[in-house]
Each structure stands twice: as C-alpha cells, then as structure tokens.
Design a protein around this motif. Structure first.
Motif, PDB file in Angstrom:
ATOM      1  N   TRP A 172     -12.228  -4.381  11.701  1.00 37.77           N
ATOM      2  CA  TRP A 172     -11.713  -3.967  13.013  1.00 37.77           C
ATOM      3  C   TRP A 172     -11.724  -2.447  13.158  1.00 37.77           C
ATOM      4  N   MET A 173     -12.600  -1.769  12.440  1.00 36.12           N
ATOM      5  CA  MET A 173     -12.504  -0.311  12.347  1.00 36.12           C
ATOM      6  C   MET A 173     -12.550   0.382  13.711  1.00 36.12           C
ATOM      7  N   VAL A 174     -13.421  -0.087  14.594  1.00 37.75           N
ATOM      8  CA  VAL A 174     -13.592   0.585  15.879  1.00 37.75           C
ATOM      9  C   VAL A 174     -12.320   0.500  16.726  1.00 37.75           C
ATOM     10  N   VAL A 175     -11.586  -0.595  16.601  1.00 38.21           N
ATOM     11  CA  VAL A 175     -10.384  -0.749  17.424  1.00 38.21           C
ATOM     12  C   VAL A 175      -9.098  -0.397  16.672  1.00 38.21           C
ATOM     13  N   LYS A 176      -9.200  -0.016  15.412  1.00 38.11           N
ATOM     14  CA  LYS A 176      -7.985   0.339  14.676  1.00 38.11           C
ATOM     15  C   LYS A 176      -7.229   1.512  15.300  1.00 38.11           C
ATOM     16  N   PRO A 177      -7.911   2.511  15.870  1.00 41.73           N
ATOM     17  CA  PRO A 177      -7.123   3.540  16.564  1.00 41.73           C
ATOM     18  C   PRO A 177      -6.287   2.959  17.705  1.00 41.73           C
ATOM     19  N   LEU A 178      -6.813   1.977  18.429  1.00 39.48           N
ATOM     20  CA  LEU A 178      -6.035   1.334  19.486  1.00 39.48           C
ATOM     21  C   LEU A 178      -4.871   0.553  18.894  1.00 39.48           C
ATOM     22  N   PHE A 179      -5.140  -0.154  17.783  1.00 39.88           N
ATOM     23  CA  PHE A 179      -4.056  -0.863  17.101  1.00 39.88           C
ATOM     24  C   PHE A 179      -2.982   0.131  16.652  1.00 39.88           C
ATOM     25  N   ALA A 180      -3.424   1.311  16.200  1.00 40.76           N
ATOM     26  CA  ALA A 180      -2.473   2.316  15.726  1.00 40.76           C
ATOM     27  C   ALA A 180      -1.601   2.824  16.863  1.00 40.76           C
ATOM     28  N   VAL A 181      -2.197   3.102  17.996  1.00 35.25           N
ATOM     29  CA  VAL A 181      -1.425   3.573  19.150  1.00 35.25           C
ATOM     30  C   VAL A 181      -0.432   2.504  19.593  1.00 35.25           C
ATOM     31  N   TYR A 182      -0.907   1.272  19.702  1.00 30.73           N
ATOM     32  CA  TYR A 182      -0.020   0.183  20.089  1.00 30.73           C
ATOM     33  C   TYR A 182       1.079  -0.017  19.044  1.00 30.73           C
ATOM     34  N   GLY A 183       0.706   0.106  17.767  1.00 30.31           N
ATOM     35  CA  GLY A 183       1.683  -0.073  16.706  1.00 30.31           C
ATOM     36  C   GLY A 183       2.784   0.965  16.754  1.00 30.31           C
ATOM     37  N   LEU A 184       2.434   2.214  17.018  1.00 29.18           N
ATOM     38  CA  LEU A 184       3.449   3.254  17.130  1.00 29.18           C
ATOM     39  C   LEU A 184       4.429   2.935  18.259  1.00 29.18           C
ATOM     40  N   TRP A 185       3.891   2.400  19.355  1.00 23.28           N
ATOM     41  CA  TRP A 185       4.762   2.005  20.465  1.00 23.28           C
ATOM     42  C   TRP A 185       5.635   0.818  20.065  1.00 23.28           C
ATOM     43  N   ALA A 186       5.036  -0.185  19.417  1.00 27.96           N
ATOM     44  CA  ALA A 186       5.767  -1.402  19.068  1.00 27.96           C
ATOM     45  C   ALA A 186       6.849  -1.141  18.021  1.00 27.96           C
ATOM     46  N   LEU A 187       6.631  -0.158  17.166  1.00 26.21           N
ATOM     47  CA  LEU A 187       7.569   0.113  16.078  1.00 26.21           C
ATOM     48  C   LEU A 187       8.620   1.152  16.445  1.00 26.21           C
ATOM     49  N   ARG A 188       8.553   1.666  17.673  1.00 24.36           N
ATOM     50  CA  ARG A 188       9.507   2.692  18.076  1.00 24.36           C
ATOM     51  C   ARG A 188      10.931   2.127  17.982  1.00 24.36           C
ATOM     52  N   GLY A 189      11.839   2.948  17.555  1.00 25.44           N
ATOM     53  CA  GLY A 189      13.237   2.521  17.469  1.00 25.44           C
ATOM     54  C   GLY A 189      13.608   1.840  16.171  1.00 25.44           C
ATOM     55  N   LEU A 190      12.616   1.458  15.358  1.00 26.34           N
ATOM     56  CA  LEU A 190      12.924   0.839  14.063  1.00 26.34           C
ATOM     57  C   LEU A 190      13.070   1.944  13.018  1.00 26.34           C
ATOM     58  N   ASP A 191      14.172   1.932  12.291  1.00 22.18           N
ATOM     59  CA  ASP A 191      14.397   2.934  11.250  1.00 22.18           C
ATOM     60  C   ASP A 191      13.748   2.450   9.956  1.00 22.18           C
ATOM     61  N   LEU A 192      12.426   2.605   9.882  1.00 19.47           N
ATOM     62  CA  LEU A 192      11.692   2.085   8.733  1.00 19.47           C
ATOM     63  C   LEU A 192      12.019   2.845   7.458  1.00 19.47           C
ATOM     64  N   LYS A 193      12.334   4.134   7.585  1.00 17.69           N
ATOM     65  CA  LYS A 193      12.679   4.913   6.392  1.00 17.69           C
ATOM     66  C   LYS A 193      13.947   4.372   5.748  1.00 17.69           C
ATOM     67  N   ALA A 194      14.899   3.982   6.568  1.00 10.45           N
ATOM     68  CA  ALA A 194      16.120   3.388   6.021  1.00 10.45           C
ATOM     69  C   ALA A 194      15.812   2.073   5.331  1.00 10.45           C
ATOM     70  N   ASP A 195      14.924   1.261   5.938  1.00  8.97           N
ATOM     71  CA  ASP A 195      14.538   0.001   5.325  1.00  8.97           C
ATOM     72  C   ASP A 195      13.826   0.229   4.003  1.00  8.97           C
ATOM     73  N   GLU A 196      12.962   1.257   3.947  1.00  5.54           N
ATOM     74  CA  GLU A 196      12.254   1.549   2.709  1.00  5.54           C
ATOM     75  C   GLU A 196      13.220   1.971   1.618  1.00  5.54           C
ATOM     76  N   ARG A 197      14.264   2.715   1.966  1.00  2.00           N
ATOM     77  CA  ARG A 197      15.254   3.115   0.968  1.00  2.00           C
ATOM     78  C   ARG A 197      15.964   1.895   0.416  1.00  2.00           C
ATOM     79  N   LYS A 198      16.187   0.899   1.250  1.00  2.00           N
ATOM     80  CA  LYS A 198      16.853  -0.320   0.795  1.00  2.00           C
ATOM     81  C   LYS A 198      15.986  -1.099  -0.186  1.00  2.00           C
ATOM     82  N   THR A 199      14.667  -0.977  -0.072  1.00  2.00           N
ATOM     83  CA  THR A 199      13.775  -1.723  -0.962  1.00  2.00           C
ATOM     84  C   THR A 199      13.503  -0.972  -2.247  1.00  2.00           C
ATOM     85  N   SER A 200      13.910   0.289  -2.328  1.00  2.00           N
ATOM     86  CA  SER A 200      13.660   1.072  -3.542  1.00  2.00           C
ATOM     87  C   SER A 200      14.584   0.603  -4.646  1.00  2.00           C
TER      88      SER A 200
END
Length: 201
Positions: A172-200
């Motif tokens: 999916w290389m050609v559309v991965k930039p679009l997936f990335a843009v959409y992903g940044l929008w979809a993941l907004r508001g999620l504190d992933l860094k806090a979740d990563e600290r919990k998994t450490s």
C-alpha cells in the motif's frame, strides 16, 4: 527541471513519511507474550455491498497471515463488524471471503453488533478470555486505536497484545501517506505515550 526534481523529492519524502509512521504504529502498545492459544481480531470496514470490499479483503488477508505457525490449531480468528446496508454483517462478509476465497478452515468466531471501533473492542472481549496472546489486524493506525481502547476497557487483556502482520514494507506504499494523515486525525486525543508507559516493564 528544478521544479520536477523538487516535486520528486517531495513525493519521495511523503512516501517515506507514510511508510515510517505506519511502521511505528504497528509496533506501538504491543508486547511479546507467547503461548499456544491465540486470538486474531480482524476489524471490519464500512461495506454496503454484498461481498467484502477491497479494504475488508485486505484486512482478512492480514489477519490470516498473522496466525503464528506454531499456534495454527489453537487460534481463533474473530471477525468483528455489524450489519451493513446490504443486509449481511461486515463480520459475515469477511468470514465468507476467508473461507471461500482464501480457503481458511480454522476456527472462526463472529461479532456482528459493532458500529464503532470502541464497540468492536467491547463486544469481542468475551471472545478473548483464556487466550495467551492477542493480535488485532487492520490498517496500522486503526489497529493501534483498537489496542488503546482495549487497554482502557480491559488492561489485563491488553497485556496480551502482540504484533499482527498488518504492516509490510512497500505494501500500500502509494496510499500510506493518506493512511498516515487519516491516522493522525483518527488518533487525536488518545494519550498513547501514557499507554506506552503502562506497557513498559
């Protein structure tokens, strides 16, 4: 000539950025749990037609190839997605594709009530009890969102999350930039860094 070179460099940078971000998302909020009993959750995508659409077909393939060779007989593949305007559920359409096209003959479970990613996770939780490790297959950003939701709903089960085979370099290389843009929008508001600290450890 200079303009073409600039456009080419910008295009290459966008492709590299999309590739890197999807790679990174595929490796976030996962561990290295082992054990013979495995669950692979395949998340559905809007599917108004009578057969699985291109996104759902790819997600099914990603889910099936995520099955560990040493866990094949102890793997349950869970297709999750509610009823579409076509009458059949996303889960059923994906299961039909897995069986009739891919020839998958392993254990299949259906979750056919969900309309959102949060509901996907809520409704598959009863099907995840008792497994040793869990994989969630979708586009990397969507799978990461689902993993974050599992951590919020059932932290004990989230400790069993491991990587699915839903990221491959160049796919999916050609559309991965679009997936990335959409992903940044979809993941907004999620504190992933806090979740990563919990998994450490």
């Amino acid at each position: 000539m200079r303009r073409r070179t600039g456009l080419a460099m910008a295009g290459a940078a966008a492709l590299a950025w999309g590739e890197w971000l999807n790679w990174r998302w595929s490796r976030t909020l996962v561990g290295n749990r082992e054990g013979p009993a495995e669950a692979v959750v395949v998340l559905g995508f809007r599917n108004p037609q009578a057969t699985a659409n291109v996104i759902n077909r790819w997600r099914v393939r990603a889910g099936i190839r995520s099955i560990a060779a040493d866990s094949a007989h102890d793997t349950r593949v869970i297709f999750s997605g509610g009823v579409t305007s076509g009458g059949a559920s996303e889960a059923q359409l994906m299961a039909d594709y897995a069986k009739s096209v891919l020839g998958f003959d392993g254990t299949v479970l259906l979750e056919e009530q969900s309309a959102t990613t949060w509901e996907n996770i809520t409704n598959v939780i009863p099907l995840l009890e008792g497994v040793d490790h869990i994989k969630i297959a979708s586009q990397p950003a969507h799978a990461l969102k689902a993993r974050a939701y599992l951590r919020r709903q059932r932290p004990d089960l989230a400790e069993k999350l491991v990587r699915a085979d839903d990221y491959r370099p160049g796919e999916w290389m050609v559309v991965k930039p679009l997936f990335a843009v959409y992903g940044l929008w979809a993941l907004r508001g999620l504190d992933l860094k806090a979740d990563e600290r919990k998994t450490s450890p």
